[in-house]
Design an enzyme around this catalytic site. Sequence first.
Site, PDB file in Angstrom:
ATOM      1  CD  GLU A  85      -2.895  -0.596   2.552  1.00  0.00           C
ATOM      2  OE1 GLU A  85      -2.964   0.538   3.080  1.00  0.00           O
ATOM      3  OE2 GLU A  85      -3.475  -1.591   3.010  1.00  0.00           O
TER       4      GLU A  85
HETATM    5  C1  FCB Z   1      -3.909   1.975   5.670  1.00  0.00           C
HETATM    6  C2  FCB Z   1      -4.984   0.895   5.694  1.00  0.00           C
HETATM    7  C3  FCB Z   1      -5.944   0.994   4.533  1.00  0.00           C
HETATM    8  C4  FCB Z   1      -6.317   2.430   4.223  1.00  0.00           C
HETATM    9  C5  FCB Z   1      -5.087   3.297   4.105  1.00  0.00           C
HETATM   10  C6  FCB Z   1      -5.368   4.734   3.759  1.00  0.00           C
HETATM   11  O1  FCB Z   1      -3.348   2.141   6.933  1.00  0.00           O
HETATM   12  O2  FCB Z   1      -4.402  -0.402   5.654  1.00  0.00           O
HETATM   13  O3  FCB Z   1      -7.072   0.203   4.832  1.00  0.00           O
HETATM   14  O4  FCB Z   1      -7.221   2.900   5.128  1.00  0.00           O
HETATM   15  O5  FCB Z   1      -4.366   3.244   5.311  1.00  0.00           O
END
Ligand code: FCB
Length: 388
Positions: free
Chosen positions: A302
Amino acid sequence: MAEKKFPSGFLWGAATASYQVEGGIENTDWAQAARDGKVPPCGSACEHYTRFENDFDIAKSLGHNFHRFSVEWARIEPEEGRFDEREVEHYRNVLRALRVRGLEPSVTMWHFTLPLWFSETGGFERSDSPKIFARYCAYVAGKLGDQCTHFTTINEPMVYAGKGFWEGLWPPFRENILRHLHVVSALAAAHRAAYKAMKKVRPEIQVGVTKHNIFFESNSNPFNIVLHVFIDWFWNHRFLQLIYGHQDFIGLNHYHHKKFGTTPRERAAAVRSDMGWELHPASLYHSLIALKRYGLPVYVSENGLADAVDSRRTEFIKNAVRSVHRAISEGVPVKGYCYWSLLDNYEWASGYGPRFGLVEIDYATQERRIRKSAYVYKQICERNALLD
Ligand code: FCB
């Protein structure tokens, strides 16, 4: 213009999480908290549960070859020890839909929301929680492991424990540091048990966690240096040490930079997202370099920003790609990058306000609109390179 080329087979895509996009999930601790008026309601979200094929068509059209998503524990195990085959079939269809579009899947077993039966009986404070979690993970790995090789057990253990047991902002809304420490240990035990159980069922799969790591630094003040070194260990490395030997790769979720001892001028100059989070151009690079010591493959699982008008996303993505390229050239085995998120979605306690998506969602009509920055990312994905 120089071309920053990536290794062949590098994976490019975006991530989502079940509760944030699927809609219609009512048997979780978050849904209960919404009924109690403690967090915003999630409702039908992006209706991704029924619209996933269309959403994957969009991801494919945007040049992606990788997609991270989570399966909802409360759907698969709606009562303790009872597993729902129909929900398993749903996720098998999701995996097939990814595969036919050439998107390599990555499945997360648990992304923050707990089945009500589990949260109401103590959740990860239950002494048998590692066993319960491992049973669920092994079941899912057995059912999905022929369609997917890449699994993560827990999304952001430190964020879950921090928000839920230290800050008291997320379920179960506790503010107790001792409980927080206990839950972090329980999560590590749960991961270790799940890792072993999953590998027993499917020795061929790859299993890891997704770890939320922050780029910490400090000015030259000795107090700040000590503080930064301690917090860096506590937040970024402790959990990875607790699960040492029980991971085949590391998933890095990266959003934040924190400097101890910033000047007012530095604070004023910082570029920020709609969440107020500072956008440091090289923080992803520093966070990747800090993972080199583990000697494991790394996936950026992410990385993204809330930017409703899409004025900072293009530069953000380019900086992220530069960071990954630089880290690879310095020996960090980064294998893939997932932008957060494919779609605008339910941003936990902040509800539907923040807009993280490559694709904008009109929640009234469920219309999808591709943002301009998504096309810049598409060029990077398709070329497997950044022209810089
Ligand atoms: C992370 C989370 C994800 C989302 C992003 C912005 O910490 O894993 O679910 O909310 O932030």
